[in-house]
Design a protein around this motif. Structure first.
Motif, PDB file in Angstrom:
ATOM      1  N   GLY A  71       0.067  10.907  -1.701  1.00  0.00           N
ATOM      2  CA  GLY A  71       1.185  11.686  -1.261  1.00  0.00           C
ATOM      3  C   GLY A  71       2.266  11.214  -0.925  1.00  0.00           C
ATOM      4  O   GLY A  71       3.360  12.102  -0.689  1.00  0.00           O
ATOM      5  N   LEU A  72       2.451   9.895  -0.946  1.00  0.00           N
ATOM      6  CA  LEU A  72       3.786   9.331  -0.597  1.00  0.00           C
ATOM      7  C   LEU A  72       4.526   8.381  -1.739  1.00  0.00           C
ATOM      8  O   LEU A  72       3.508   8.021  -2.618  1.00  0.00           O
ATOM      9  CB  LEU A  72       3.744   8.220   0.822  1.00  0.00           C
ATOM     10  N   PRO A  73       5.656   8.485  -1.788  1.00  0.00           N
ATOM     11  CA  PRO A  73       6.103   7.815  -3.046  1.00  0.00           C
ATOM     12  C   PRO A  73       6.621   6.090  -2.758  1.00  0.00           C
ATOM     13  O   PRO A  73       6.749   5.624  -3.915  1.00  0.00           O
ATOM     14  CB  PRO A  73       7.616   8.417  -3.119  1.00  0.00           C
ATOM     15  N   TYR A  74       6.515   5.398  -1.762  1.00  0.00           N
ATOM     16  CA  TYR A  74       6.652   4.310  -1.739  1.00  0.00           C
ATOM     17  C   TYR A  74       5.758   3.521  -0.647  1.00  0.00           C
ATOM     18  O   TYR A  74       5.251   4.183   0.312  1.00  0.00           O
ATOM     19  CB  TYR A  74       8.175   3.942  -1.451  1.00  0.00           C
ATOM     20  N   SER A  75       6.044   2.158  -0.757  1.00  0.00           N
ATOM     21  CA  SER A  75       5.205   1.230   0.097  1.00  0.00           C
ATOM     22  C   SER A  75       6.219   0.790   1.379  1.00  0.00           C
ATOM     23  O   SER A  75       7.292   0.968   1.343  1.00  0.00           O
ATOM     24  CB  SER A  75       4.832   0.099  -0.491  1.00  0.00           C
ATOM     25  N   LEU A  76       5.553  -0.077   2.361  1.00  0.00           N
ATOM     26  CA  LEU A  76       6.510  -0.643   3.379  1.00  0.00           C
ATOM     27  C   LEU A  76       7.300  -1.689   2.581  1.00  0.00           C
ATOM     28  O   LEU A  76       8.731  -1.499   3.056  1.00  0.00           O
ATOM     29  CB  LEU A  76       5.868  -1.388   4.317  1.00  0.00           C
ATOM     30  N   TRP A  77       6.926  -2.421   1.702  1.00  0.00           N
ATOM     31  CA  TRP A  77       7.966  -3.392   1.116  1.00  0.00           C
ATOM     32  C   TRP A  77       9.207  -2.645   0.509  1.00  0.00           C
ATOM     33  O   TRP A  77      10.351  -3.009   0.617  1.00  0.00           O
ATOM     34  CB  TRP A  77       7.218  -4.177  -0.010  1.00  0.00           C
ATOM     35  N   GLN A  78       8.710  -1.510  -0.302  1.00  0.00           N
ATOM     36  CA  GLN A  78       9.668  -0.625  -0.949  1.00  0.00           C
ATOM     37  C   GLN A  78      10.907  -0.103  -0.040  1.00  0.00           C
ATOM     38  O   GLN A  78      11.945  -0.278  -0.241  1.00  0.00           O
ATOM     39  CB  GLN A  78       9.130   0.385  -1.837  1.00  0.00           C
ATOM     40  N   LEU A  79      10.439   0.103   1.052  1.00  0.00           N
ATOM     41  CA  LEU A  79      11.311   0.704   2.373  1.00  0.00           C
ATOM     42  C   LEU A  79      12.222  -0.396   2.645  1.00  0.00           C
ATOM     43  O   LEU A  79      13.545  -0.166   2.983  1.00  0.00           O
ATOM     44  CB  LEU A  79      10.491   1.410   3.323  1.00  0.00           C
ATOM     45  N   ILE A  80      11.340  -1.721   2.889  1.00  0.00           N
ATOM     46  CA  ILE A  80      12.447  -2.745   3.481  1.00  0.00           C
ATOM     47  C   ILE A  80      13.416  -3.032   2.553  1.00  0.00           C
ATOM     48  O   ILE A  80      14.524  -3.317   2.919  1.00  0.00           O
ATOM     49  CB  ILE A  80      11.266  -3.762   3.901  1.00  0.00           C
ATOM     50  N   GLU A  81      13.024  -3.301   1.288  1.00  0.00           N
ATOM     51  CA  GLU A  81      13.979  -3.632   0.152  1.00  0.00           C
ATOM     52  C   GLU A  81      14.882  -2.505   0.164  1.00  0.00           C
ATOM     53  O   GLU A  81      16.190  -2.881  -0.314  1.00  0.00           O
ATOM     54  CB  GLU A  81      13.347  -3.901  -1.017  1.00  0.00           C
TER      55      GLU A  81
ATOM     56  N   GLU B  30       8.740  -2.984  -7.825  1.00  0.00           N
ATOM     57  CA  GLU B  30       7.397  -3.816  -7.474  1.00  0.00           C
ATOM     58  C   GLU B  30       6.883  -3.002  -5.975  1.00  0.00           C
ATOM     59  O   GLU B  30       7.799  -2.941  -4.825  1.00  0.00           O
ATOM     60  CB  GLU B  30       7.489  -5.213  -7.326  1.00  0.00           C
ATOM     61  N   ARG B  31       5.714  -2.610  -5.937  1.00  0.00           N
ATOM     62  CA  ARG B  31       5.354  -2.247  -4.692  1.00  0.00           C
ATOM     63  C   ARG B  31       5.168  -3.157  -3.387  1.00  0.00           C
ATOM     64  O   ARG B  31       5.065  -2.800  -2.255  1.00  0.00           O
ATOM     65  CB  ARG B  31       3.955  -1.133  -4.688  1.00  0.00           C
ATOM     66  N   ALA B  32       4.732  -4.193  -3.938  1.00  0.00           N
ATOM     67  CA  ALA B  32       4.674  -5.191  -3.076  1.00  0.00           C
ATOM     68  C   ALA B  32       5.415  -6.621  -3.332  1.00  0.00           C
ATOM     69  O   ALA B  32       5.814  -6.825  -4.297  1.00  0.00           O
ATOM     70  CB  ALA B  32       3.022  -5.805  -2.884  1.00  0.00           C
ATOM     71  N   PRO B  33       5.606  -7.387  -2.278  1.00  0.00           N
ATOM     72  CA  PRO B  33       6.506  -8.642  -2.424  1.00  0.00           C
ATOM     73  C   PRO B  33       5.501  -9.510  -3.267  1.00  0.00           C
ATOM     74  O   PRO B  33       4.490  -9.616  -3.136  1.00  0.00           O
ATOM     75  CB  PRO B  33       6.654  -9.185  -1.044  1.00  0.00           C
TER      76      PRO B  33
ATOM     77  N   THR C 264       0.680  -1.092  -0.093  1.00  0.00           N
ATOM     78  CA  THR C 264       0.094  -0.163   0.069  1.00  0.00           C
ATOM     79  C   THR C 264       0.874   1.386   0.127  1.00  0.00           C
ATOM     80  O   THR C 264       1.784   1.378   0.813  1.00  0.00           O
ATOM     81  CB  THR C 264      -0.995  -0.030   1.196  1.00  0.00           C
ATOM     82  N   VAL C 265       0.484   2.285  -1.099  1.00  0.00           N
ATOM     83  CA  VAL C 265       1.447   3.564  -0.982  1.00  0.00           C
ATOM     84  C   VAL C 265       0.262   4.551  -0.672  1.00  0.00           C
ATOM     85  O   VAL C 265      -0.543   4.820  -1.372  1.00  0.00           O
ATOM     86  CB  VAL C 265       1.835   3.880  -2.431  1.00  0.00           C
ATOM     87  N   PRO C 266       0.208   5.123   0.809  1.00  0.00           N
ATOM     88  CA  PRO C 266      -0.718   6.028   0.948  1.00  0.00           C
ATOM     89  C   PRO C 266      -0.504   7.348   0.079  1.00  0.00           C
ATOM     90  O   PRO C 266       0.397   7.762  -0.717  1.00  0.00           O
ATOM     91  CB  PRO C 266      -0.208   6.406   2.383  1.00  0.00           C
TER      92      PRO C 266
END
Length: 155
Positions: free
Chosen positions: A39-49, A80-83, A35-37
């Motif tokens: 106004g934000l550029p990335y998802s949780l997965w993208q941050l972890i990666e 990819e936004r999600a794994p 999920t990308v809220p």
């Protein structure tokens, strides 16, 4: 182990005044990882990666003069936004932890050479690379926590 290395190890593993990476990524529901809220550029997965890729790059640069870093910035962020699978998250988190431990071993072996510039690069030292990992990981760990709060999944 020198007092400086002990302090670096503590900052790498425990975060000191910051939440630790392992706590920030613990028990994230699979459905929220991509999920990308607004106004934000990335998802949780993208941050972890991104944390995994960047820390791996710093580790490899620090121990391998032949290492070639990914292209900036595209090589440091997954498209990819999600794994693809939930198991990918565990693999990524486990790799962050394993690479952090490998870096700590480098610090322990450095002895008095902690501040000696690498014979390659443009003046980087192992001390500087440790600070870079600490700073980068804590910054993006904070973003993970804020993102989880925005998604209603933190504290």
């Amino acid at each position: 182990m020198t007092p400086i290395v002990k302090e670096l190890e503590a900052a790498l593993q425990r975060g000191n005044a910051h939440a630790v990476f392992e706590d920030a990524v613990k028990d994230i529901p699979y459905k929220l990882l991509g999920t990308v809220p607004e106004g934000l550029p990335y998802s949780l997965w993208q941050l972890i990666e991104h944390i995994r890729i960047t820390q791996w790059d710093i580790l490899e640069f620090s121990r391998n003069p032949q290492h070639q870093s990914p292209a900036w910035p595209e090589g440091y962020w997954p498209k990819e936004r999600a794994p693809a699978h939930l198991s990918d998250v565990k693999k990524s988190v486990d790799q962050v932890i394993a690479d952090r431990q490998a870096f700590i071993r480098l610090l322990g072996k450095a002895g008095d050479d902690l501040h000696k510039p690498f014979p390659y690069g443009d003046g980087q030292t192992l001390f500087r690379e440790a600070l870079l990992i600490i700073d980068h990981t804590s910054y993006h760990t904070g973003e993970i926590i804020v993102l989880r709060r925005l998604l209603g999944n933190w504290g």
